[in-house]
Structure formats: C-alpha cells, structure tokens
Design an enzyme around this catalytic site. Sequence first.
Site, PDB file in Angstrom:
ATOM      1  N   GLN A 177      -4.374  -5.048   7.109  1.00  0.00           N
ATOM      2  CA  GLN A 177      -5.395  -5.956   6.556  1.00  0.00           C
ATOM      3  C   GLN A 177      -5.395  -7.325   7.226  1.00  0.00           C
ATOM      4  OE1 GLN A 177      -7.722  -5.055   4.517  1.00  0.00           O
ATOM      5  NE2 GLN A 177      -6.929  -3.169   3.627  1.00  0.00           N
ATOM      6  N   LYS A 196     -10.477  -0.499  10.550  1.00  0.00           N
ATOM      7  CA  LYS A 196     -10.669  -1.698   9.714  1.00  0.00           C
ATOM      8  C   LYS A 196     -11.005  -2.916  10.571  1.00  0.00           C
ATOM      9  CE  LYS A 196      -7.217  -0.251   6.294  1.00  0.00           C
ATOM     10  NZ  LYS A 196      -7.954   0.358   5.198  1.00  0.00           N
ATOM     11  N   HIS A 244       0.877  -1.179   0.000  1.00  0.00           N
ATOM     12  CA  HIS A 244       0.000   0.000   0.000  1.00  0.00           C
ATOM     13  C   HIS A 244       0.917   1.234   0.000  1.00  0.00           C
ATOM     14  CE1 HIS A 244      -2.740   2.969   1.877  1.00  0.00           C
ATOM     15  NE2 HIS A 244      -3.716   2.205   1.448  1.00  0.00           N
TER      16      HIS A 244
END
Length: 403
Positions: free
Chosen positions: A200, A223, A122
């Site tokens: 993630q 998240k 990312h």
Amino acid sequence: MIQHLHPETIRKDFAIFNAHPDLVYLDSAATSQTPIQVTDAVLNYYESFNANVHRTIYSIGNEATQAYEAARKKIADFIGAEDAASVIFTKSATEAINLVAHAWGRKNLSAGDEILITEMEHHSNIVPWQLTAKETGGDLKYIPISQEGELEDWENCISEKTKLVAITHQSNVFGTINPIKELAAKAHAAGALVLVDAAQSVPHSKVNVQELGCDFFAFSGHKMLGPTGVGVLYGKTDLLEKMDPFLGGGEMIKTVTMETSTWNEIPHKFEAGTPNIAQAIGLGAAADYLNDIGMENVYAHEQELLQYTLNALGDLPGITIHGNPKKRGGVVSFNVDGIHPHDAAQFLDDDGIAVRAGHHCAQPIMQKLGVAATCRASAYLYNTKSDIDKLHDSLEKVKSVFN
Ligand code: C6P
C-alpha cells in the site's frame, strides 16, 4: 517541487473512465485502474516481440529478454534498490512474502526464535508467518495497535530473541504509515532482519529501500497502475544469494543431473519457469508513468483528498471513521451507524460509487475495532474532490433510506 496534479487530464489516460464516465472509483487500495500506456506496453509485447525470455537466440526472443530486464531495472530504480539483481518478479506481494517465509524462514528460524509482526497486518503478512512458526517451532509475536490505528510500544517488543520483524509500511485499513526507518534501526541493533509489506505504500509515495534500511520489501503491480499477475520482492543481494530457491523448475538452475541440481544467479534463482513477461513489462511502463507524474505529486494530491474526505465524512452524523493515525495515506475506513457495510456499499454502487466493504483481509483489525466489517474509500491520482462530494451525498441518502 510539488506540482498540482490535474486528475481530469490524468483520467483521459484511463480507458475505463471512457467506458464508465460516471464511475466514482474509490477502491484503489484493492486494485488500481490501468492507464493506456500500460495496456499498450502489454499489447506491444504480444503483437511485436512475443517470445520466451533468457532461452532463445533469435531476434524477438532477445527483444523480449531486453524488455523484461529493462523492466526489472526500472523497478529497481523506482524503489531505490542498489542493484537490479535484488529485484525478483513474483506473482504478487502475497507470493513475495511467502517466498521469504519459505526460502529464508524455514532455513533460518528454529524453536524459541521470534517472528514479530503487528496487529495491523494484512492476512498476507500473517498467515505465511503462522505457517513458518508452526514448521520451525518459532514464536509469532504481535506489536499491539491502538484504536487510533497506530503501533503501541513497538520499541519494547524487539528483543534479542527477535529474528525477523515483518511489518506493513502502510495499513490497508487505517492508512497508517509506520516508522519503518526507526524500526529497522532498532531491529538491526538487536540482530533481526526486517521485511516490509509495501503493497500500500509503493503506489502512493516515494520510497527508497536503502533509506528505509529494510532487508526485504514486497509489493504488487496491480495496485500501482500495473497489470495483475506481477509482484516484486526486493531483497538485499547478500541475503538472496545465501537463500535456497523457493520454487524449482526451468531457468532457476545452473546444472541439473538425475541426482541433483545447482542454482542460477540471483534474481533468476527465484524465478522458476517462464516468468510473467508481459506483466513485468507492463509494470515497468507503470513505473514510467508514475515517474512522469512524480511520486511527490501523487502523494500531495492524495493528502489533499484525504483531508477533504475526512472533513466531508466527519460532517455527516452517524458515520464512524475508524482510526486516526497521525501519519497516514489516502485510505478511510468507516461504518454507517446501524447499517451493515455490505448494504451501504451496495447502495453506493447503485449511485455509481465503488468502495470496498468487508474485513479487508485484516480480520485481527476488525476484532480490535469490535466490528465484523467496514466500508473503505481509497483514492488515487485519478480521483477528484467531486468524487468525494458524490460519496458524501450518497452516504447522506443511505442514512435517510435505511433509517
Ligand atoms: N490488499 C485490499 O483491498 P496481493 O493480493 O498479493 O496483490 O496483495 C496483498 C496485500 C498485502 N499487503 C497489504 C497491506 C495489502 O493491502 C494487500 C492487498 C487488498 O486491501 C486486497 S485484499
């Protein structure tokens, strides 16, 4: 023991699904929805003991400090950290990585030193290192990736010149779960440190920083069912103790004279100014919520949905699924042949389906795939097979309308 999740029951904890009963939310890799247990914890702070932390001697101030530090302990336990002092609250995963790039990178890197990242990072785990390399004269190197979305030949990318390996635990585009433990062992043998971008992975699987063997570990609250505005940097305590501060201000100091200052203990040395108290407390509540459900169960549910999604989309002609990593989480990137991903996502939105379309802040991956953008469906504990059926049916319609 793995237990089946009941997403229909779980959805009742999320007010957004009451407000939008037909919403098919498949963008949890961008940000997850928030259960009432988390919003209640935030509200309770504001309504019952709203005060600054570590600065007051009155009761509600003590209550706020206790709740804030209890949240730190919950997060330390959630990731298997040896010590709550190794958990620093930041604004986000992005800020956590930048903290290391500034406070560790600028002090410990010099000309000729290599920072090793991968082509599947990312932008948050690329740009800080580009800036650090530029300032220190270090070299930024990339572990290449295959079209399948897997690392290639990573063992041979680590050398005695490598000073830091900064790598994503789980790709936000392919879902690839990278072999952090093996990589950390090899990096340490070469004398390098390892930073893991876990934005993630922490929300979707059970993690243990000590088992992974990493030195730094960064992730975001929003998240993993928590509020926005809070992230975490875990660092080994001996490293954090040796590092200079990132930001200067209140609470991160021990003494200040007009000429100079000395630093507070970790973690406070890295939490300058009034911290994100409500958000950290909310994040602690998110960890409680996920613990109650069980991270093994969350992971198993997402693996089932992932297979279901791959089968459903694989059955549709004219859909290209990007990457096919062997070990992956519940993220599927795809294109509808001949249709711009933004048009496809707009069409899906008209059917109440939220997917992300774009470069996913991972432009080097797009360059590798030879596309400007993709659509991406990402699932979480509140998604059902019926959500995937709706995605499938809507994509079938997209193709008939645009072709
Ligand atoms: N990825 C996505 O849609 P922040 O923005 O600091 O909370 O998280 C940054 C970040 C870092 N690493 C990885 C692997 C990520 O996926 C993200 C955020 C979102 O994919 C928003 S761009």
